[in-house]
Motif scaffolding. Structure first.
Motif, short mmCIF file in Angstrom:
data_model
loop_
_atom_site.label_atom_id
_atom_site.label_comp_id
_atom_site.label_asym_id
_atom_site.label_seq_id
_atom_site.Cartn_x
_atom_site.Cartn_y
_atom_site.Cartn_z
N ILE A 1 61.29 -34.05 -32.55
CA ILE A 1 60.16 -33.04 -32.21
C ILE A 1 61.37 -31.93 -32.02
CG2 ILE A 1 58.91 -31.89 -30.33
CD1 ILE A 1 58.36 -34.91 -29.42
N ALA B 1 52.90 -33.00 -27.46
CA ALA B 1 54.03 -33.75 -28.63
C ALA B 1 54.71 -34.73 -28.00
CB ALA B 1 54.69 -32.45 -29.18
N THR C 1 57.82 -33.56 -35.91
CA THR C 1 56.58 -32.51 -35.36
C THR C 1 57.61 -31.22 -34.84
OG1 THR C 1 55.49 -34.27 -34.40
CG2 THR C 1 55.18 -32.17 -33.50
#
Length: 414
Positions: free
Chosen positions: A6, A52, A40
């Motif tokens: 992420i 997320a 992401t």
């Protein structure tokens, strides 16, 4: 183990910076047998970051989060994770002292918001940052390993090497090999590869195409490294027996790396005169370590005057045939050869657009590869944006150069 990365930062989504962290992290994870399954990017928003993180916790055992650990108000990664997990943030006195020492030793004024970086989640471990003020964070919870790392690559990479990698060691070996092919399409290659019977479930074969070149990637994972090496060698030999004439190298990461390596081995030099590509070919070659051994010079002759002054191109030829022509590109290549006497000289001319004119088509281009009096001219017309057209021309020039180098090496061996 499956992993998700992420990347937190509004600047990533706006295109202000290029996210190189994900490329680096994915490569390092693959090297140790960990499979990245999601990546992401999320803006600096607490609720979106929490979403997320929540999704990642449901599908990956390893979560690596980059960015959002700094001192400013929009650095909120730790806060978002703490809220999601229901954990308090606690001031770490050692981290507080380390941050104070950092500012003192570097003769910088420290503002109070920097203390924010010294807070950690309960039961977590802080990872030292030897190149900045924001420490990383490691926490293991309910079978998940979670790493929070700073965004700047000069801080992230050393931290990853020194403190993250030792915590991720597994007993699974992963080996990646590549076969580099030219002048065969990806679709044709895929058809041939499907016909090869590879009965090894631990080995995966994939193809990756750029213009004029396709890389075949052989990826194997196993607990037995000797057996894995044996099987991968067998697979490479099977593929080689089917497409031998299209293979021009093994385990090269780029066309320019292949060019530099082959010229070094043959102890040959290259010089480049670029018009339409504006120095792209030269730039790509100079990124490769050892390029100084093979590259004599690169000249950007973008205007008519520069072609005449730097390369001796005849004004009469330009007036007669136009700048974008076979005649001019040959003169350019001969001009750089007369200056350098390099073994290979490349010249490019063309029209990258984006707007058409009444003389030339967008994407029309000529490449000349000149070897001691022997010019080889390649004509093509590409579509796409200006940058895409320039890169396609550069790729094609490198592909054709590799073919010429290989042909000469074969002749010399015979």
């Amino acid at each position: 183990m499956k992993a998700e990365i992420i990347n937190v930062g509004t600047e990533i989504l706006l295109g202000t910076i290029v996210n190189t962290n994900s490329v680096y992290i994915c490569k390092k994870l693959v090297e140790i047998g960990i499979e990245p399954i999601f990546q992401t990017s999320v803006v600096d928003d607490t609720e979106l970051v929490k979403t997320a993180l929540k999704n990642a916790l449901e599908r990956a055992a390893l979560i690596i989060i980059t960015g959002g650990l700094g001192p400013t108000e929009d650095d909120l990664t730790k806060e978002a994770l703490a809220q999601l997990l229901g954990l308090n943030l606690e001031l770490d006195q050692n981290a507080k002292q380390t941050i104070e020492n950092y500012f003192k030793n570097n003769n910088k004024k420290m503002t109070a918001n920097n203390y924010k970086q010294a807070f950690k989640l309960r039961n977590s471990e802080l990872l030292p940052n030897n190149n900045g003020t924001a420490p990383g964070v490691f926490i293991e919870l309910n079978g998940n390993k979670i790493f929070l790392l700073p965004g700047p690559p000069n801080e992230l990479i050393p931290m990853f090497e020194e403190y993250v990698m030792p915590k991720l060691k597994t007993d699974i070996y992963l080996i990646t090999k590549s076969i580099n092919t030219l002048e065969i399409s990806e679709s044709e290659l895929e058809t041939i590869l499907r016909e090869i019977e590879v009965n090894y479930p631990e080995i995966e074969i994939a193809t990756y195409a750029t213009y004029g070149a396709v890389e075949i990637k052989i990826i194997g994972k196993s607990h037995d490294i000797d057996d894995l090496n044996f099987k991968i060698t067998q697979v490479i030999n099977m593929i080689d027996s089917k497409i031998h004439n299209y293979i021009y190298g093994f385990d090269y990461s780029s066309l320019e790396e292949m060019v530099v390596d082959k010229l070094k081995k043959s102890k040959q030099k290259i010089s480049i005169a670029e018009s339409v590509t504006g120095g792209i070919i030269t730039s790509r070659i100079t990124r490769i370590p050892g390029a100084s051994e093979v590259l004599d010079r690169g000249i950007v002759t973008y205007t008519i005057e520069s072609k005449i002054d730097e390369l001796g191109v005849s004004k009469n030829i330009i007036d007669t045939y136009g700048v974008v022509s076979e005649e001019v590109v040959v003169e350019m290549a001969k001009g750089i050869f007369d200056k350098t006497k390099s073994d290979y000289c490349i010249a490019t001319t063309g029209f990258a657009g984006p707007s058409a004119d009444n003389k030339r088509n967008v994407g029309e281009n000529y490449i000349c590869i000149y070897t001691k009096g022997n010019p080889i001219v390649i004509y093509n017309q590409f579509s796409g944006t200006r940058e895409m057209i320039q890169q396609k021309i550069a790729n094609l020039a490198l592909v054709k150069l590799i073919i010429q180098i290989n042909n000469k090496l074969t002749l010399n061996r015979n």
